[in-house]
Enzyme design. Structure first.
Site, PDB file in Angstrom:
ATOM      1  N   LYS A   1       0.857  -3.557   5.039  1.00 47.06           N
ATOM      2  CA  LYS A   1      -0.559  -3.199   5.158  1.00 47.06           C
ATOM      3  C   LYS A   1      -1.199  -3.929   6.357  1.00 47.06           C
ATOM      4  O   LYS A   1      -0.619  -4.873   6.899  1.00 47.06           O
ATOM      5  CB  LYS A   1      -1.279  -3.572   3.856  1.00 47.06           C
ATOM      6  CG  LYS A   1      -0.788  -2.779   2.632  1.00 47.06           C
ATOM      7  CD  LYS A   1      -1.595  -3.150   1.390  1.00 47.06           C
ATOM      8  CE  LYS A   1      -1.121  -2.370   0.177  1.00 47.06           C
ATOM      9  NZ  LYS A   1      -1.966  -2.652  -1.023  1.00 47.06           N
TER      10      LYS A   1
ATOM     11  N   TYR B   1      -4.339   7.323  -1.148  1.00 48.90           N
ATOM     12  CA  TYR B   1      -4.696   6.650  -2.401  1.00 48.90           C
ATOM     13  C   TYR B   1      -5.513   7.559  -3.321  1.00 48.90           C
ATOM     14  O   TYR B   1      -6.294   7.065  -4.138  1.00 48.90           O
ATOM     15  CB  TYR B   1      -5.456   5.362  -2.097  1.00 48.90           C
ATOM     16  CG  TYR B   1      -4.551   4.181  -1.778  1.00 48.90           C
ATOM     17  CD1 TYR B   1      -3.643   3.691  -2.718  1.00 48.90           C
ATOM     18  CD2 TYR B   1      -4.609   3.535  -0.541  1.00 48.90           C
ATOM     19  CE1 TYR B   1      -2.821   2.605  -2.440  1.00 48.90           C
ATOM     20  CE2 TYR B   1      -3.795   2.440  -0.258  1.00 48.90           C
ATOM     21  CZ  TYR B   1      -2.903   1.990  -1.216  1.00 48.90           C
ATOM     22  OH  TYR B   1      -2.093   0.893  -0.947  1.00 48.90           O
TER      23      TYR B   1
ATOM     24  N   ASN C   1      -3.143  -7.503  -0.022  1.00 50.72           N
ATOM     25  CA  ASN C   1      -1.924  -8.029  -0.651  1.00 50.72           C
ATOM     26  C   ASN C   1      -0.647  -7.631   0.096  1.00 50.72           C
ATOM     27  O   ASN C   1       0.418  -7.479  -0.491  1.00 50.72           O
ATOM     28  CB  ASN C   1      -1.877  -7.628  -2.139  1.00 50.72           C
ATOM     29  CG  ASN C   1      -1.924  -6.122  -2.332  1.00 50.72           C
ATOM     30  OD1 ASN C   1      -1.876  -5.365  -1.367  1.00 50.72           O
ATOM     31  ND2 ASN C   1      -1.998  -5.690  -3.572  1.00 50.72           N
TER      32      ASN C   1
ATOM     33  N   HIS D   1       2.753  -2.445   0.222  1.00 47.62           N
ATOM     34  CA  HIS D   1       2.677  -1.357  -0.764  1.00 47.62           C
ATOM     35  C   HIS D   1       4.082  -0.913  -1.134  1.00 47.62           C
ATOM     36  O   HIS D   1       4.984  -0.942  -0.301  1.00 47.62           O
ATOM     37  CB  HIS D   1       1.928  -0.150  -0.163  1.00 47.62           C
ATOM     38  CG  HIS D   1       2.074   1.096  -1.000  1.00 47.62           C
ATOM     39  ND1 HIS D   1       1.241   1.368  -2.066  1.00 47.62           N
ATOM     40  CD2 HIS D   1       2.994   2.099  -0.979  1.00 47.62           C
ATOM     41  CE1 HIS D   1       1.651   2.500  -2.650  1.00 47.62           C
ATOM     42  NE2 HIS D   1       2.702   2.961  -2.003  1.00 47.62           N
TER      43      HIS D   1
ATOM     44  N   GLU E   1       4.450  10.231  -1.440  1.00 47.68           N
ATOM     45  CA  GLU E   1       4.103   9.256  -0.395  1.00 47.68           C
ATOM     46  C   GLU E   1       5.033   9.364   0.818  1.00 47.68           C
ATOM     47  O   GLU E   1       4.593   9.202   1.956  1.00 47.68           O
ATOM     48  CB  GLU E   1       4.134   7.840  -0.988  1.00 47.68           C
ATOM     49  CG  GLU E   1       2.996   7.634  -1.986  1.00 47.68           C
ATOM     50  CD  GLU E   1       3.043   6.288  -2.705  1.00 47.68           C
ATOM     51  OE1 GLU E   1       3.958   5.476  -2.437  1.00 47.68           O
ATOM     52  OE2 GLU E   1       2.150   6.047  -3.529  1.00 47.68           O
TER      53      GLU E   1
END
Ligand code: UDP
Ligand code: MG
Length: 139
Positions: A9, A49, A112, A115, A126
């Site tokens: 990310k 998302y 975080n 993914h 995805e």
């Protein structure tokens, strides 16, 4: 062989963790069969998302995910989905096990670092969201 989608990310890119994340996956038997750097716009992040649309963190998450470049990759291996998620650790780094990527490197529950798809159906969605057939390699 199972396939999954992982993303370093935007916070992971800022922290120079591209190599660290890829190495962690490769050291645990996952094969990188697709890889690229992208920069999502807000709409692309919202589409990625979409399952979280309506949740309180959706706006902030999609702003964060469109704040800079990411590295997206397709990983292949036995149990690739659960293995990737194990190496990532829990969504909230405070809950993540010692030694996981998120425990080691995440800033907070949103930023975080990484993914990973959570099921075969989401992995299929995805992977095709970012990669066409010519961008995935058998070797
Ligand atoms: N997220 C957040 N707040 C929350 C839950 C999730 O900001 O309370 C963000 C976080 O970046 C997470 C992403 O939304 O990785 C997707 O959430 P999900 O529950 O799917 O977690 P993951 O599968 O990434 O562990
Ligand atoms: Mg998820």
């Amino acid at each position: 062989m199972e396939r999954t989608l992982s993303i370093v990310k935007p916070d992971g890119i800022q922290k120079h963790l591209i190599g660290e994340v890829i190495k962690r996956f490769q050291d645990h038997g996952l094969k990188v069969i697709g890889l690229k750097m992208i920069s999502m716009d807000k709409k692309e992040a919202e589409g990625f998302y979409a399952v979280h649309r309506g949740k309180p963190f959706y706006g902030s998450l999609t702003t964060f995910m469109s704040s800079g470049p990411s590295v997206v990759m397709v990983l292949e291996g036995e149990g690739a989905i659960s293995k990737t998620r194990e190496l990532m650790g829990a969504t909230d780094p405070k809950q993540a096990k010692e030694g996981t990527l998120r425990r080691q490197f995440a800033t907070n529950i949103e930023k975080n670092v990484v993914h990973g798809s959570d099921a075969p159906e989401t992995a299929a969605f995805e992977i095709q969201y970012f990669f066409n057939a010519l961008e995935i390699f058998e070797y």
